[in-house]
Design an enzyme around this catalytic site. Structure first.
Site, PDB file in Angstrom:
ATOM      1  N   ARG A 102      -7.106  -0.464  -7.103  1.00  0.00           N
ATOM      2  CA  ARG A 102      -7.392   0.882  -6.368  1.00  0.00           C
ATOM      3  C   ARG A 102      -7.231   2.040  -7.354  1.00  0.00           C
ATOM      4  NH1 ARG A 102      -4.314   1.216  -0.720  1.00  0.00           N
ATOM      5  NH2 ARG A 102      -6.162   2.127  -0.553  1.00  0.00           N
ATOM      6  N   ARG A 153       0.521  -1.166   0.022  1.00  0.00           N
ATOM      7  CA  ARG A 153       0.049  -0.083   0.085  1.00  0.00           C
ATOM      8  C   ARG A 153       0.670   1.119   0.136  1.00  0.00           C
ATOM      9  NH1 ARG A 153       1.767   2.073   3.894  1.00  0.00           N
ATOM     10  NH2 ARG A 153       0.432   3.838   3.560  1.00  0.00           N
ATOM     11  N   ASP A 167      -1.830  10.862  -2.706  1.00  0.00           N
ATOM     12  CA  ASP A 167      -2.055   9.864  -3.720  1.00  0.00           C
ATOM     13  C   ASP A 167      -2.398  10.414  -5.107  1.00  0.00           C
ATOM     14  OD1 ASP A 167      -2.761   8.387  -0.765  1.00  0.00           O
ATOM     15  OD2 ASP A 167      -2.737   6.918  -2.570  1.00  0.00           O
ATOM     16  N   ALA A 226       0.963   5.150  -2.203  1.00  0.00           N
ATOM     17  CA  ALA A 226       0.934   5.519  -3.564  1.00  0.00           C
ATOM     18  C   ALA A 226       1.921   4.868  -4.474  1.00  0.00           C
ATOM     19  CB  ALA A 226       0.656   6.687  -3.825  1.00  0.00           C
ATOM     20  N   GLN A 250      -2.997   2.834   9.609  1.00  0.00           N
ATOM     21  CA  GLN A 250      -1.665   2.987   8.998  1.00  0.00           C
ATOM     22  C   GLN A 250      -0.687   3.957   9.865  1.00  0.00           C
ATOM     23  OE1 GLN A 250      -4.281   3.544   7.390  1.00  0.00           O
ATOM     24  NE2 GLN A 250      -4.210   2.732   5.121  1.00  0.00           N
ATOM     25  N   ASN A 253      -5.378  12.364  -0.551  1.00  0.00           N
ATOM     26  CA  ASN A 253      -4.766  11.827   0.542  1.00  0.00           C
ATOM     27  C   ASN A 253      -5.684  11.055   1.602  1.00  0.00           C
ATOM     28  OD1 ASN A 253      -2.036  10.905   1.342  1.00  0.00           O
ATOM     29  ND2 ASN A 253      -2.426  12.034   3.101  1.00  0.00           N
ATOM     30  N   LYS A 254      -4.948  10.410   2.281  1.00  0.00           N
ATOM     31  CA  LYS A 254      -5.673   9.221   3.421  1.00  0.00           C
ATOM     32  C   LYS A 254      -6.909  10.164   4.007  1.00  0.00           C
ATOM     33  CE  LYS A 254      -5.453   5.925   3.694  1.00  0.00           C
ATOM     34  NZ  LYS A 254      -6.598   4.997   3.128  1.00  0.00           N
TER      35      LYS A 254
HETATM   36  O1  MRU Z   1      -4.991   3.287   1.598  1.00  0.00           O
HETATM   37  P1  MRU Z   1      -3.439   3.523   1.777  1.00  0.00           P
HETATM   38  O2  MRU Z   1      -2.699   3.195   3.121  1.00  0.00           O
HETATM   39  O3  MRU Z   1      -2.505   3.097   0.541  1.00  0.00           O
HETATM   40  O4  MRU Z   1      -3.261   5.002   1.802  1.00  0.00           O
HETATM   41  C1  MRU Z   1      -1.987   5.602   1.749  1.00  0.00           C
HETATM   42  C2  MRU Z   1      -2.006   7.261   1.855  1.00  0.00           C
HETATM   43  O5  MRU Z   1      -2.984   7.780   1.628  1.00  0.00           O
HETATM   44  C3  MRU Z   1      -0.514   7.882   1.719  1.00  0.00           C
HETATM   45  O6  MRU Z   1      -0.715   9.049   2.477  1.00  0.00           O
HETATM   46  C4  MRU Z   1      -0.378   8.164   0.433  1.00  0.00           C
HETATM   47  O7  MRU Z   1      -0.154   7.121  -0.451  1.00  0.00           O
HETATM   48  C5  MRU Z   1       0.966   8.722   0.306  1.00  0.00           C
HETATM   49  S1  MRU Z   1       2.189   7.483   0.372  1.00  0.00           S
HETATM   50  C6  MRU Z   1       3.919   8.228   0.362  1.00  0.00           C
END
Ligand code: MRU
Length: 330
Positions: free
Chosen positions: A89, A55, A225, A57, A185, A235-236
């Protein structure tokens, strides 16, 4: 990334290819178990991305590239492989960016191309670390959301990269780690990376961010993302809330991302597709249902933060304000 194992400290990437098999740290079971899984086919890779074994990006981008390498090794239809990987995704731009790059290079050795892609991501992250560390002062307290560390980016990280560099150069830093419900996370992965690196930190519940932002957070650093041309970014889930809190409390809010996360095809954040994940991720905690039978849940995996909340985007090419993206050339 440095990992404390029973045999001492070892250096790992989040994923890599070895003898025609992709190896990856299983991010679903950290920090309680450290396990390397083997991925042998496009189908297995698509599953590993969907179920979040891999997981973040840029790591998903590398997973897409290695998935294409697996298809190429097995002489499978590359267009079909690309479709099945990209649809796993929808929000992270890196995935389609990497998979399409592989499609365009299908007459080359795709194992070598994928390895190069992963190496390039790591180099970009190191550069982001060097550039972003200049924003961090000795003694700063930094808040981060989700995991934008080595696990999310093959190695080194985006939002965690400047923190690593600042810490390694002797600056004292303290990190507020948002737990990041529902998949945790922050509490599971970011905290694990910070423990391995010896960086001072505390996990806070997502609800506590405003409390600390009022008088003790000096800087917010998050990953992304997908970034639209106007600087709106996904982003998350929960990032938007943090950005609004940061603005209200005069805390500078920075986004760290490599060019692979910038989507030149979309003008604003309204065009970003937000992945909806299973209700169970919200209704269950640690395998136990916490909500009454009969309650439903909504589970958007990401939100979009408008560009006006962002002080700057820290990239491998420098720090850009949303209005200056045209200067960011690949
Ligand atoms: O759902 P995830 O855990 O893949 O989400 C990840 C995020 O939102 C990160 O902040 C994003 O991918 C940046 S990673 C450098």
């Amino acid at each position: 990334m440095i990992v404390k194992t029973a045999k001492g400290m070892k250096d790992f990437r989040a994923l890599w290819m070895d003898g025609g098999i992709v190896k990856a740290i299983d991010q679903r079971i950290l920090p309680n178990q450290f396990k390397i899984v083997s991925i042998r086919s496009v189908k297995e890779m698509a599953n590993a991305i969907s179920d979040m074994t891999i997981r973040g990006a840029p790591s998903i981008g590398a997973a897409g590239a290695y998935g294409m390498a697996l298809a190429w090794l097995k002489k499978e239809d590359l267009t079909k492989a690309s479709t099945s990987l990209i649809r796993t995704r929808p929000t992270a731009h890196d995935l389609s960016y990497a998979v399409n790059l592989m499609l365009n290079k299908c007459d080359e050795d795709l194992v070598k191309v994928a390895d190069q892609y992963a190496d390039d991501i790591v180099s970009m992250c190191r550069k982001i670390g060097e550039i972003g560390a200049k924003l961090i002062k000795d003694g700063d307290k930094i808040l981060t959301h989700c995991n934008a560390g080595a696990l999310a980016t093959v190695d080194f990280g985006t939002a965690l990269a400047p923190i690593r560099v600042a810490h390694r150069s002797g600056k004292r830093v303290f990190v507020y780690v948002d737990e990041t419900r529902p998949r945790l996370q922050g509490a599971r992965l970011t905290a694990w990376e910070l423990v391995n690196e010896g960086i001072d930190h505390a996990i806070i519940s997502d609800n506590a961010a405003g409390h600390y932002m009022k008088d003790s957070v000096d800087l917010v650093l998050v990953g992304a993302d997908r970034i639209a041309r106007n600087g709106d970014f996904a982003n998350k889930i929960g990032t938007y809330t943090k950005a609004v809190l940061a603005k209200e409390n005069w805390v500078p809010f920075y986004v760290a991302a490599p060019v692979s996360t910038f989507d030149r095809n979309i003008r604003t954040g309204k065009e970003i597709v937000i992945e909806e994940r299973s209700e169970d991720e919200v209704l269950m905690v640690g395998g136990c249902r916490i909500a009454p039978r009969g309650s439903r849940a909504l589970n958007p995996a990401f939100d979009v933060t408008p560009a006006r909340y962002v002080r700057g985007f820290v990239t491998e090419k420098g720090v850009f304000t949303p209005g200056k993206f045209s200067e960011l050339r690949r």
